[in-house]
Design an enzyme around this catalytic site. Structure first.
Site, PDB file in Angstrom:
ATOM      1  N   HIS A   6      -8.478  14.882   0.664  1.00  0.00           N
ATOM      2  CA  HIS A   6      -7.743  15.940  -0.021  1.00  0.00           C
ATOM      3  C   HIS A   6      -8.117  17.279   0.614  1.00  0.00           C
ATOM      4  O   HIS A   6      -9.291  17.526   0.903  1.00  0.00           O
ATOM      5  CB  HIS A   6      -8.164  16.027  -1.499  1.00  0.00           C
ATOM      6  CG  HIS A   6      -7.867  14.815  -2.329  1.00  0.00           C
ATOM      7  ND1 HIS A   6      -6.869  14.804  -3.288  1.00  0.00           N
ATOM      8  CD2 HIS A   6      -8.432  13.585  -2.363  1.00  0.00           C
ATOM      9  CE1 HIS A   6      -6.855  13.612  -3.884  1.00  0.00           C
ATOM     10  NE2 HIS A   6      -7.797  12.864  -3.353  1.00  0.00           N
TER      11      HIS A   6
ATOM     12  N   ASN B 213     -12.503  10.789  -2.313  1.00  0.00           N
ATOM     13  CA  ASN B 213     -12.950   9.965  -3.432  1.00  0.00           C
ATOM     14  C   ASN B 213     -13.114   8.528  -2.939  1.00  0.00           C
ATOM     15  O   ASN B 213     -12.243   8.010  -2.240  1.00  0.00           O
ATOM     16  CB  ASN B 213     -11.926  10.015  -4.572  1.00  0.00           C
ATOM     17  CG  ASN B 213     -11.783  11.414  -5.156  1.00  0.00           C
ATOM     18  OD1 ASN B 213     -12.768  12.132  -5.293  1.00  0.00           O
ATOM     19  ND2 ASN B 213     -10.559  11.806  -5.481  1.00  0.00           N
TER      20      ASN B 213
ATOM     21  N   HIS C 126      -4.602   1.264   8.119  1.00  0.00           N
ATOM     22  CA  HIS C 126      -4.977   0.999   6.720  1.00  0.00           C
ATOM     23  C   HIS C 126      -6.471   0.724   6.624  1.00  0.00           C
ATOM     24  O   HIS C 126      -6.945  -0.339   7.031  1.00  0.00           O
ATOM     25  CB  HIS C 126      -4.188  -0.178   6.151  1.00  0.00           C
ATOM     26  CG  HIS C 126      -4.551  -0.487   4.731  1.00  0.00           C
ATOM     27  ND1 HIS C 126      -3.975   0.181   3.670  1.00  0.00           N
ATOM     28  CD2 HIS C 126      -5.445  -1.351   4.205  1.00  0.00           C
ATOM     29  CE1 HIS C 126      -4.502  -0.275   2.541  1.00  0.00           C
ATOM     30  NE2 HIS C 126      -5.408  -1.201   2.837  1.00  0.00           N
TER      31      HIS C 126
ATOM     32  N   CYS D 223       0.871  -1.189   0.000  1.00  0.00           N
ATOM     33  CA  CYS D 223       0.000   0.000   0.000  1.00  0.00           C
ATOM     34  C   CYS D 223       0.903   1.233   0.000  1.00  0.00           C
ATOM     35  O   CYS D 223       1.695   1.445   0.924  1.00  0.00           O
ATOM     36  CB  CYS D 223      -0.936   0.023   1.198  1.00  0.00           C
ATOM     37  SG  CYS D 223      -1.797   1.605   1.347  1.00  0.00           S
TER      38      CYS D 223
ATOM     39  N   HIS E 272      -8.122   8.616   2.327  1.00  0.00           N
ATOM     40  CA  HIS E 272      -7.440   9.909   2.413  1.00  0.00           C
ATOM     41  C   HIS E 272      -8.407  11.033   2.097  1.00  0.00           C
ATOM     42  O   HIS E 272      -9.302  10.887   1.267  1.00  0.00           O
ATOM     43  CB  HIS E 272      -6.229   9.970   1.471  1.00  0.00           C
ATOM     44  CG  HIS E 272      -6.547   9.637   0.041  1.00  0.00           C
ATOM     45  ND1 HIS E 272      -6.673   8.327  -0.406  1.00  0.00           N
ATOM     46  CD2 HIS E 272      -6.769  10.420  -1.039  1.00  0.00           C
ATOM     47  CE1 HIS E 272      -6.959   8.329  -1.693  1.00  0.00           C
ATOM     48  NE2 HIS E 272      -7.042   9.594  -2.115  1.00  0.00           N
TER      49      HIS E 272
HETATM   50  P1  5GP Z   1      -7.421   9.653  -5.194  1.00  0.00           P
HETATM   51  O1  5GP Z   1      -7.705   9.765  -6.660  1.00  0.00           O
HETATM   52  O2  5GP Z   1      -7.166   8.228  -4.793  1.00  0.00           O
HETATM   53  O3  5GP Z   1      -8.451  10.341  -4.341  1.00  0.00           O
HETATM   54  O4  5GP Z   1      -6.119  10.499  -4.944  1.00  0.00           O
HETATM   55  C1  5GP Z   1      -4.844   9.955  -4.878  1.00  0.00           C
HETATM   56  C2  5GP Z   1      -3.891  11.121  -4.873  1.00  0.00           C
HETATM   57  O5  5GP Z   1      -2.625  10.638  -4.490  1.00  0.00           O
HETATM   58  C3  5GP Z   1      -3.719  11.797  -6.248  1.00  0.00           C
HETATM   59  O6  5GP Z   1      -4.077  13.168  -6.158  1.00  0.00           O
HETATM   60  C4  5GP Z   1      -2.239  11.603  -6.560  1.00  0.00           C
HETATM   61  O7  5GP Z   1      -1.652  12.718  -7.189  1.00  0.00           O
HETATM   62  C5  5GP Z   1      -1.639  11.337  -5.184  1.00  0.00           C
HETATM   63  N1  5GP Z   1      -0.469  10.483  -5.228  1.00  0.00           N
HETATM   64  C6  5GP Z   1      -0.336   9.325  -5.934  1.00  0.00           C
HETATM   65  N2  5GP Z   1       0.878   8.786  -5.707  1.00  0.00           N
HETATM   66  C7  5GP Z   1       1.514   9.622  -4.834  1.00  0.00           C
HETATM   67  C8  5GP Z   1       2.824   9.573  -4.228  1.00  0.00           C
HETATM   68  O8  5GP Z   1       3.629   8.677  -4.432  1.00  0.00           O
HETATM   69  N3  5GP Z   1       3.135  10.598  -3.395  1.00  0.00           N
HETATM   70  C9  5GP Z   1       2.260  11.626  -3.139  1.00  0.00           C
HETATM   71  N4  5GP Z   1       2.681  12.588  -2.306  1.00  0.00           N
HETATM   72  N5  5GP Z   1       1.030  11.688  -3.691  1.00  0.00           N
HETATM   73  C10 5GP Z   1       0.666  10.693  -4.526  1.00  0.00           C
HETATM   74 ZN    ZN Z   2      -2.489   1.522   3.483  1.00  0.00          ZN
END
Ligand code: 5GP
Ligand code: ZN
Length: 119
Positions: free
Chosen positions: A108, A93, A48, A6, A106
């Site tokens: 944002h 999301n 997690h 993860c 998570h």
């Molecule tokens: P989701 O679409 O799952 O809500 O958002 C995942 C977020 O994680 C995306 O905005 C993406 O840019 C961010 N993200 C993906 N991989 C990494 C990473 O390795 N490091 C960081 N800091 N952010 C990440």
């Molecule tokens: Zn995790």
């Protein structure tokens, strides 16, 4: 607790580098690697949990603390709502239908001048 392979568990554990803006016993917050706005921070529980849909009544304290942390971090990041045209957006999301890409819960935090990039 942590989940093999993860990405966000590894970020929380410091095994993958990130720009952290907050760390405590239960949560980590770090800058999104592809920011969609001037301020784009992700807040994760160390525990997690795959998605919001996986949460149950027992996760209420965790989710409550997470939302209060979002509010405190917005202050720290200088984007809290303090009147006028100030403030920030919070997004969770959930699942492919919600555009979730990383399956570790998570929130944002987004703020700054428009336009923002698609996320
Ligand atoms: P989701 O679409 O799952 O809500 O958002 C995942 C977020 O994680 C995306 O905005 C993406 O840019 C961010 N993200 C993906 N991989 C990494 C990473 O390795 N490091 C960081 N800091 N952010 C990440
Ligand atoms: Zn995790």
């Amino acid at each position: 607790m942590s989940h093999d392979n993860c990405l966000f568990c590894k970020i929380a554990a410091g095994e993958i580098p990130s720009t952290k803006v907050h760390e405590d016993d239960d949560f980590v917050a770090f800058k999104d690697i592809h920011p969609a706005a001037d301020t784009h921070v992700l807040v994760i529980p160390r525990k997690h949990v795959e998605t919001l849909s996986n949460c149950t009544e027992g996760d209420a304290p965790l989710l409550g603390k997470m939302m209060i942390l979002v509010a405190r971090l917005a202050e720290q990041l200088g984007c809290a709502y303090t009147g006028g045209d100030t403030g920030f957006r919070t997004v969770i999301n959930t699942g492919p239908g919600g555009g979730q890409e990383v399956y570790h819960l998570h929130a944002h935090i987004l703020a700054g001048p428009r336009p923002w990039k698609r996320m």
